[in-house]
Motif scaffolding. Structure first.
Motif, short mmCIF file in Angstrom:
data_model
loop_
_atom_site.label_atom_id
_atom_site.label_comp_id
_atom_site.label_asym_id
_atom_site.label_seq_id
_atom_site.Cartn_x
_atom_site.Cartn_y
_atom_site.Cartn_z
N TYR A 45 19.33 33.83 43.45
CA TYR A 45 18.61 34.98 44.02
C TYR A 45 18.90 35.67 44.71
O TYR A 45 18.30 36.73 44.22
CB TYR A 45 17.70 33.46 45.15
N ASP A 46 19.84 35.67 45.97
CA ASP A 46 20.45 37.15 46.49
C ASP A 46 20.91 38.20 45.54
O ASP A 46 19.93 39.58 45.94
CB ASP A 46 21.45 36.89 47.86
N LYS A 47 21.77 37.59 44.11
CA LYS A 47 22.29 39.38 43.24
C LYS A 47 20.72 39.78 42.20
O LYS A 47 21.78 39.87 41.73
CB LYS A 47 23.20 38.42 42.92
N THR A 48 19.77 38.70 42.56
CA THR A 48 18.76 39.03 41.39
C THR A 48 18.26 40.41 42.21
O THR A 48 17.61 40.41 43.08
CB THR A 48 17.89 38.18 40.41
N SER A 49 17.21 41.06 40.75
CA SER A 49 16.95 41.93 41.97
C SER A 49 15.63 42.65 40.25
O SER A 49 15.57 42.11 39.13
CB SER A 49 18.19 43.86 42.25
N VAL A 50 14.94 43.10 40.96
CA VAL A 50 12.95 43.45 40.12
C VAL A 50 13.53 43.71 39.09
O VAL A 50 14.18 44.13 38.06
CB VAL A 50 12.24 43.51 41.25
N THR B 228 20.74 28.16 49.22
CA THR B 228 21.52 29.68 50.19
C THR B 228 20.67 30.15 50.84
O THR B 228 20.79 31.44 51.51
CB THR B 228 22.21 30.03 49.49
N HIS B 229 19.10 29.98 50.01
CA HIS B 229 18.31 31.48 50.47
C HIS B 229 17.03 31.27 51.21
O HIS B 229 16.28 30.30 50.38
CB HIS B 229 18.46 32.42 49.85
N GLU B 230 16.60 31.30 52.10
CA GLU B 230 15.44 30.86 53.10
C GLU B 230 14.00 31.44 51.80
O GLU B 230 12.93 30.16 52.07
CB GLU B 230 14.77 30.70 54.54
N ALA B 231 13.67 32.24 51.38
CA ALA B 231 12.92 32.78 49.94
C ALA B 231 12.26 32.05 49.07
O ALA B 231 11.55 31.65 49.23
CB ALA B 231 12.81 34.74 50.62
N LEU C 94 9.84 27.22 46.38
CA LEU C 94 10.35 25.92 45.84
C LEU C 94 9.57 25.03 47.04
O LEU C 94 8.75 23.56 46.16
CB LEU C 94 12.05 25.85 45.93
N ARG C 95 9.75 25.09 48.10
CA ARG C 95 9.06 24.57 48.42
C ARG C 95 7.05 24.08 48.93
O ARG C 95 6.64 22.98 48.31
CB ARG C 95 8.79 24.38 50.29
N ALA C 96 6.53 25.54 48.65
CA ALA C 96 5.55 25.47 48.29
C ALA C 96 4.76 25.22 47.04
O ALA C 96 3.31 24.53 46.73
CB ALA C 96 4.88 27.34 48.65
#
Length: 206
Positions: A42-47, A129-132, A137-139
């Motif tokens: 997630y962290d290293k992926t960008s739009v 590793t990433h809260e966002a 995932l939780r939602a």
């Protein structure tokens, strides 16, 4: 004679040439997003990186999906297919006694499938590793899947039951597929379903 002023562009919408970037542009973007999240996390992926992989302008990614979180959620949805999943778990109205087994069988089955395992690994590693990513995932898992299942079963404390069921499945996923703790990591999938199904059934219907 004065020329007419160009028509104002709708806010948040890319130019028409971008919006018509070939057939299946949305599907190409989503497939590229799944691959980027799986490979980079997630962290290293960008739009911008997703757009480059899909061979479109970054504005088109925003047009179809909005933010990176929304692209991530769409990638999760593409992997788990909640529209099909909820009816599959619920089964027939007079067959609630099998809901735990159906849930366990689907969950283990989607992890055992090589076509979806890489995507799920990316989702879970990102969430760890990433809260966002964890929030998405939780939602998704709770609101879109398990809370709907528990609500349709018409049991008290539906949300708590859904969270308990989620904790069971997420724990298995992390131990078996992410950090590969033995003997769980090499246990037969059918044996896992057999042992886990009664617990899920108790959480959701007892």
């Amino acid at each position: 004679m004065t020329s007419e002023a160009p028509a104002p562009r709708r806010r948040g919408r890319p130019p028409r040439a971008q919006a018509e970037a070939g057939p299946g542009a949305r599907e190409r973007i989503l497939e590229a997003a799944r691959a980027e999240f799986a490979q980079r996390g997630y962290d290293k992926t960008s739009v911008r990186g997703i757009a480059k992989a899909a061979d479109v302008d970054a504005a088109l990614v925003h047009h179809y999906f909005g933010t990176k979180d929304e692209v991530f959620e769409a990638a999760v949805e593409m992997t788990l297919e909640p529209v099909q999943l909820v009816p599959l778990i619920l089964g027939a109205e007079d067959d609630i006694d099998g809901v735990g087994e159906r849930l366990a069988r689907y969950f283990i089955g989607v992890w055992e499938n090589p076509a979806t395992r890489a995507q799920l690994l990316a989702v879970f590693r990102s969430a760890l590793t990433h809260e966002a990513a964890a929030k998405v995932l939780r939602a998704f898992v709770l609101r879109r899947v398990l809370e709907r299942v528990a609500a349709d079963l018409k049991v008290p404390d539906a949300r708590l039951r859904a969270e308990l069921a989620a904790s069971q499945m997420v724990g298995i996923a992390v131990l078996r597929y992410v950090i590969k703790v033995e003997p769980l990591a090499s246990a037969d999938p059918e044996e896992i379903v057999r042992m886990v199904a009664p617990t899920l059934q108790r959480y959701l219907t007892a």
